[in-house]
Design an enzyme around this catalytic site. Structure first.
Site, PDB file in Angstrom:
ATOM      1  N   TYR A 138       0.833  -1.214   0.232  1.00 14.14           N
ATOM      2  CA  TYR A 138       0.007   0.108  -0.164  1.00 14.14           C
ATOM      3  C   TYR A 138       0.690   1.494   0.022  1.00 14.14           C
ATOM      4  O   TYR A 138       0.442   2.340  -0.521  1.00 14.14           O
ATOM      5  CB  TYR A 138      -0.834   0.060   1.207  1.00 14.14           C
ATOM      6  CG  TYR A 138      -2.169  -0.622   1.147  1.00 14.14           C
ATOM      7  CD1 TYR A 138      -2.377  -2.006   0.746  1.00 14.14           C
ATOM      8  CD2 TYR A 138      -3.547   0.171   1.410  1.00 14.14           C
ATOM      9  CE1 TYR A 138      -3.634  -2.615   0.502  1.00 14.14           C
ATOM     10  CE2 TYR A 138      -4.668  -0.466   1.168  1.00 14.14           C
ATOM     11  CZ  TYR A 138      -4.791  -1.648   0.734  1.00 14.14           C
ATOM     12  OH  TYR A 138      -6.065  -2.269   0.774  1.00 14.14           O
ATOM     13  N   LYS A 189       2.761 -15.231   2.644  1.00 11.82           N
ATOM     14  CA  LYS A 189       2.850 -15.903   1.513  1.00 11.82           C
ATOM     15  C   LYS A 189       4.352 -16.459   1.295  1.00 11.82           C
ATOM     16  O   LYS A 189       5.033 -15.960   0.426  1.00 11.82           O
ATOM     17  CB  LYS A 189       2.326 -15.160   0.166  1.00 11.82           C
ATOM     18  CG  LYS A 189       2.285 -15.893  -1.072  1.00 11.82           C
ATOM     19  CD  LYS A 189       1.201 -16.740  -1.239  1.00 11.82           C
ATOM     20  CE  LYS A 189       1.251 -17.690  -2.668  1.00 11.82           C
ATOM     21  NZ  LYS A 189       0.575 -18.981  -2.685  1.00 11.82           N
ATOM     22  N   ASP A 221      -3.445 -17.919   0.650  1.00 11.87           N
ATOM     23  CA  ASP A 221      -4.549 -18.614  -0.210  1.00 11.87           C
ATOM     24  C   ASP A 221      -5.173 -19.765   0.484  1.00 11.87           C
ATOM     25  O   ASP A 221      -6.505 -19.898   0.405  1.00 11.87           O
ATOM     26  CB  ASP A 221      -3.931 -19.275  -1.540  1.00 11.87           C
ATOM     27  CG  ASP A 221      -2.565 -20.090  -1.456  1.00 11.87           C
ATOM     28  OD1 ASP A 221      -2.092 -20.065  -0.129  1.00 11.87           O
ATOM     29  OD2 ASP A 221      -2.123 -20.606  -2.151  1.00 11.87           O
ATOM     30  N   ASP A 245      -6.690  -6.731   4.047  1.00 12.04           N
ATOM     31  CA  ASP A 245      -7.823  -6.047   3.261  1.00 12.04           C
ATOM     32  C   ASP A 245      -8.788  -7.415   2.923  1.00 12.04           C
ATOM     33  O   ASP A 245      -9.913  -7.005   2.962  1.00 12.04           O
ATOM     34  CB  ASP A 245      -7.172  -5.131   2.401  1.00 12.04           C
ATOM     35  CG  ASP A 245      -8.205  -4.503   1.455  1.00 12.04           C
ATOM     36  OD1 ASP A 245      -9.225  -3.972   2.037  1.00 12.04           O
ATOM     37  OD2 ASP A 245      -7.893  -4.534   0.221  1.00 12.04           O
ATOM     38  N   ASP A 249     -12.514  -8.574   4.316  1.00 10.01           N
ATOM     39  CA  ASP A 249     -13.886  -8.579   3.426  1.00 10.01           C
ATOM     40  C   ASP A 249     -14.576  -9.867   3.596  1.00 10.01           C
ATOM     41  O   ASP A 249     -15.673 -10.053   3.643  1.00 10.01           O
ATOM     42  CB  ASP A 249     -13.712  -8.117   2.002  1.00 10.01           C
ATOM     43  CG  ASP A 249     -13.843  -6.700   1.808  1.00 10.01           C
ATOM     44  OD1 ASP A 249     -13.708  -5.730   2.629  1.00 10.01           O
ATOM     45  OD2 ASP A 249     -14.206  -6.098   0.805  1.00 10.01           O
TER      46      ASP A 249
HETATM   47  C1  IPM Z   1     -10.529  -0.652   3.825  1.00 13.01           C
HETATM   48  C2  IPM Z   1     -10.823  -0.413   2.460  1.00 13.01           C
HETATM   49  C3  IPM Z   1      -9.544   0.600   2.016  1.00 13.01           C
HETATM   50  C4  IPM Z   1      -8.327  -0.182   2.045  1.00 13.01           C
HETATM   51  C5  IPM Z   1      -9.754   1.482   0.683  1.00 13.01           C
HETATM   52  C6  IPM Z   1     -10.926   2.152   0.822  1.00 13.01           C
HETATM   53  C7  IPM Z   1      -8.359   2.390   0.641  1.00 13.01           C
HETATM   54  O1  IPM Z   1     -11.036  -1.572   1.331  1.00 13.01           O
HETATM   55  O2  IPM Z   1     -10.363  -0.160   4.554  1.00 13.01           O
HETATM   56  O3  IPM Z   1     -10.356  -2.110   3.837  1.00 13.01           O
HETATM   57  O4  IPM Z   1      -7.948  -0.790   1.097  1.00 13.01           O
HETATM   58  O5  IPM Z   1      -7.694  -0.217   3.034  1.00 13.01           O
HETATM   59 MG    MG Z   2     -10.927  -3.122   2.307  1.00  9.06          MG
END
Ligand code: IPM
Ligand code: MG
Length: 354
Positions: A138, A189, A221, A245, A249
């Site tokens: 990042y 990884k 993975d 990240d 999710d």
């Molecule tokens: C998160 C989001 C952010 C990230 C984006 C919006 C930059 O996806 O907080 O998980 O990738 O960190």
């Molecule tokens: Mg995110």
């Protein structure tokens, strides 16, 4: 208690509004809370030409804690990278040194059926993902686009972690594991990436100071697969910025909706920024459809971690469970037989339950 409030874009302002009603209720119960709002993301760009305006950063630095909604919107997609809403979020994390991002994935028993997995796989699931937040691909330099020898364009980013960055996040991870079931799974990884080989070495070194915590390592993975196969095998997951990240999710969906999950990010001194883990959802913005619970639960995390008000945090969390128990559901968690409500009605119910 001084809270900087940064609503941001899309559904950000409407979910923050409901969280502010919770703050009002807490004030009514005698807590001394000051809030001040400022713009970030696309809103920051619109008002000040910068996704992280200097005045916003100043306010955030002066506050005890920061509450953030969400950033991003299609109207900003064509802007150069520096001006895009996401940069506001990444820069505030970096500027405030918020390297430790806690993303709990908790299944409310009322919502076990909303999970995309079979209820028996997710019942009582309670996983804590600890994501490193200020390093990795990042932020790594160099990055950009360039021309190759043959004249075609090439995009490149740099994944890197220093020993000290891994060391400090590992200590946070072991500390959290100690307060939970003393099981820590570090995800990397290391079969491919040098960054991950170092990650694994440093985490294993730090483990020697925490002999009461059982450390395992898993490739990312495999971790992605195990999370949907048998998520209850995990308690605390430690991982880097990009893997965290993605996995957070994924973990959120196990709980029924990404609209339910709060997060907290800390610097070395425990100053925190709190935000729902979901995005700005421009497609449903302004329609009273967004689920405000992740933001309200982020407020509970703030009470717990920044202000040490465990009792208040529990009361907010109990109010959320109670309202789910009453059958109220925003569209993202709706099932037949439940009562579909909007953002504001969900806020009404939480305040009433509180
Ligand atoms: C998160 C989001 C952010 C990230 C984006 C919006 C930059 O996806 O907080 O998980 O990738 O960190
Ligand atoms: Mg995110």
């Amino acid at each position: 208690m001084k809270i900087a409030v940064l609503p941001g874009d899309g559904i950000g302002p409407e979910i923050i509004e409901q969280a502010m009603r919770v703050v009002d209720a807490l004030r009514g119960a005698g807590l001394d809370i000051e809030t001040e709002q400022a713009s970030i993301g696309g809103a920051g760009y619109d008002q000040h030409g910068d996704p992280l305006p200097a005045s916003t950063l100043e306010l955030a630095k002066a506050a005890d804690a920061v509450m953030l909604g969400a950033v991003g919107g299609r109207q900003y997609d064509a802007l150069e990278r520096e001006k895009r809403p996401e940069q506001g979020l990444l820069r505030i994390r970096k500027e405030l040194g918020l390297f430790a991002n806690l993303r709990p994935a908790i299944v409310y028993k009322e919502l076990a059926h909303a999970s995309s997995l079979k209820p028996e796989l997710v019942n009582d699931l309670d996983v804590m993902i600890l994501r490193e937040l200020t390093g990795d691909i990042y932020f790594g330099q160099p990055r950009g686009q360039r021309k190759t020898d043959t004249g075609e364009r090439e995009g490149f980013d740099t994944m890197k972690y220093s020993e000290s960055e891994i060391f400090r996040i590992a200590h946070v991870a072991f500390g959290i594991a100690r307060k939970r079931s003393r099981k820590l799974c570090s995800v990397d990884k290391a079969n491919v990436l040098d960054t991950s080989i170092l990650w694994r070495e440093v985490v294993s070194d730090v483990a020697k100071e925490y002999s009461d915590v059982e450390l395992t390592h898993m490739y990312v993975d495999n971790a992605a697969m195990q999370l949907v196969r048998a998520p209850k095998q995990f308690d605390v997951i430690l991982t880097g910025n990009m893997f965290g990240d993605i996995l957070s999710d994924e973990a959120s969906m196990l709980t029924g909706s990404i609209g339910m999950l709060p997060s907290a990010s800390f610097d070395a001194g425990n100053k925190g920024l709190y935000e729902p883990i979901h995005g700005s959802a421009p497609d449903i913005a302004g329609q009273n459809l967004a689920n405000p619970l992740a933001t309200i639960l982020s407020m509970a995390m703030m009470m717990r971690y920044t202000f040490n008000l465990e009792e208040v945090a529990r009361q907010i969390e109990t109010a959320v469970s109670a309202v789910l128990g009453q059958g109220l559901r925003t569209p993202d968690i709706f099932e037949p037989g439940m009562r579909k409500v909007g953002t504001v009605e969900m806020g009404d119910a939480i305040v009433a339950a509180l």
